[in-house]
Scaffold this motif. Structure first.
Motif, PDB file in Angstrom:
ATOM      1  N   ALA A 120      -3.843   7.865   0.477  1.00 11.18           N
ATOM      2  CA  ALA A 120      -3.287   6.522   0.397  1.00 11.18           C
ATOM      3  C   ALA A 120      -4.037   5.734  -0.655  1.00 11.18           C
ATOM      4  O   ALA A 120      -5.186   6.053  -1.016  1.00 11.18           O
ATOM      5  N   ILE A 121      -3.376   4.673  -1.135  1.00 17.21           N
ATOM      6  CA  ILE A 121      -3.979   3.817  -2.147  1.00 17.21           C
ATOM      7  C   ILE A 121      -3.601   2.373  -1.848  1.00 17.21           C
ATOM      8  O   ILE A 121      -2.477   2.078  -1.431  1.00 17.21           O
ATOM      9  N   THR A 142       5.479   3.157  -9.601  1.00 22.42           N
ATOM     10  CA  THR A 142       5.349   4.576  -9.294  1.00 22.42           C
ATOM     11  C   THR A 142       3.959   4.889  -8.734  1.00 22.42           C
ATOM     12  O   THR A 142       2.960   4.349  -9.214  1.00 22.42           O
ATOM     13  N   VAL A 143       3.949   5.755  -7.741  1.00 29.04           N
ATOM     14  CA  VAL A 143       2.706   6.280  -7.208  1.00 29.04           C
ATOM     15  C   VAL A 143       2.704   7.793  -7.439  1.00 29.04           C
ATOM     16  O   VAL A 143       3.758   8.433  -7.405  1.00 29.04           O
ATOM     17  N   TYR A 144       1.532   8.320  -7.694  1.00 28.71           N
ATOM     18  CA  TYR A 144       1.386   9.733  -8.014  1.00 28.71           C
ATOM     19  C   TYR A 144       0.369  10.384  -7.076  1.00 28.71           C
ATOM     20  O   TYR A 144      -0.511   9.719  -6.529  1.00 28.71           O
ATOM     21  N   VAL A 145       0.486  11.688  -6.969  1.00 28.59           N
ATOM     22  CA  VAL A 145      -0.607  12.462  -6.402  1.00 28.59           C
ATOM     23  C   VAL A 145      -0.765  13.713  -7.270  1.00 28.59           C
ATOM     24  O   VAL A 145       0.176  14.481  -7.432  1.00 28.59           O
ATOM     25  N   ALA A 182       0.865  -1.169   0.000  1.00 26.20           N
ATOM     26  CA  ALA A 182       0.000   0.000   0.000  1.00 26.20           C
ATOM     27  C   ALA A 182       0.905   1.224   0.000  1.00 26.20           C
ATOM     28  O   ALA A 182       1.990   1.197   0.596  1.00 26.20           O
ATOM     29  N   MET A 183       0.462   2.274  -0.662  1.00 25.07           N
ATOM     30  CA  MET A 183       1.278   3.477  -0.780  1.00 25.07           C
ATOM     31  C   MET A 183       0.508   4.679  -0.255  1.00 25.07           C
ATOM     32  O   MET A 183      -0.730   4.728  -0.328  1.00 25.07           O
ATOM     33  N   ILE A 231      -4.878  10.460  -5.791  1.00 26.61           N
ATOM     34  CA  ILE A 231      -3.754   9.534  -5.728  1.00 26.61           C
ATOM     35  C   ILE A 231      -3.982   8.408  -6.726  1.00 26.61           C
ATOM     36  O   ILE A 231      -5.114   7.963  -6.934  1.00 26.61           O
ATOM     37  N   SER A 232      -2.908   7.966  -7.353  1.00 29.91           N
ATOM     38  CA  SER A 232      -2.986   6.858  -8.300  1.00 29.91           C
ATOM     39  C   SER A 232      -1.652   6.125  -8.292  1.00 29.91           C
ATOM     40  O   SER A 232      -0.673   6.618  -7.749  1.00 29.91           O
TER      41      SER A 232
END
Length: 125
Positions: A50-51, A78-81, A33-34, A70-71
């Motif tokens: 969070a995602i 990679t996680v984005y906001v 989880a990120m 968030i994705s």
């Protein structure tokens, strides 16, 4: 071991948008989880968003709902906001975090095992 590197911060005017990215090392990114947290000068670090591992669930702090999204892209580790309609009070260092096993709450810092170094976001009025 997971290493996280944030990017995309900068200085913008109120009302502008920014997209922060957090690139993770390792081949087990999809197992984590990120989340994004932030810390403003003189304040404690706070939860932003969070995602879940599969992107099936997202969680937001009340103060960013409707403005931040968030994705994650598990193929790119990679996680984005995406941050829209930025306000001066959004000024902070933004950190991404990875948690292998979220037991109670995605918004708790204690749930996360790895942290990035942070990226500065400054919003001028």
């Amino acid at each position: 071991q997971v290493q996280l590197v944030e990017s995309g911060g900068g200085l913008v005017q109120a009302g502008a948008s920014l997209r922060l990215s957090c690139a993770a090392s390792g081949r087990t990114f999809s197992s984590y989880a990120m989340a994004w947290f932030r810390q403003a000068p003189g304040k404690e670090r706070e939860f932003v968003a969070a995602i879940s591992r599969s992107s099936g669930s997202t969680y937001y702090a009340d103060f960013v709902k409707g403005r931040f999204t968030i994705s994650r892209d598990n193929a790119k580790n990679t996680v984005y906001v995406q941050m829209n309609s930025l306000k001066p009070e959004d000024t902070a260092v933004y950190y991404c975090a990875a948690g292998l096993r979220i037991r109670f709450s995605h918004s708790s810092q204690d749930e996360y095992d790895y942290w990035g170094q942070g990226t500065q976001v400054t919003v001028s009025s």
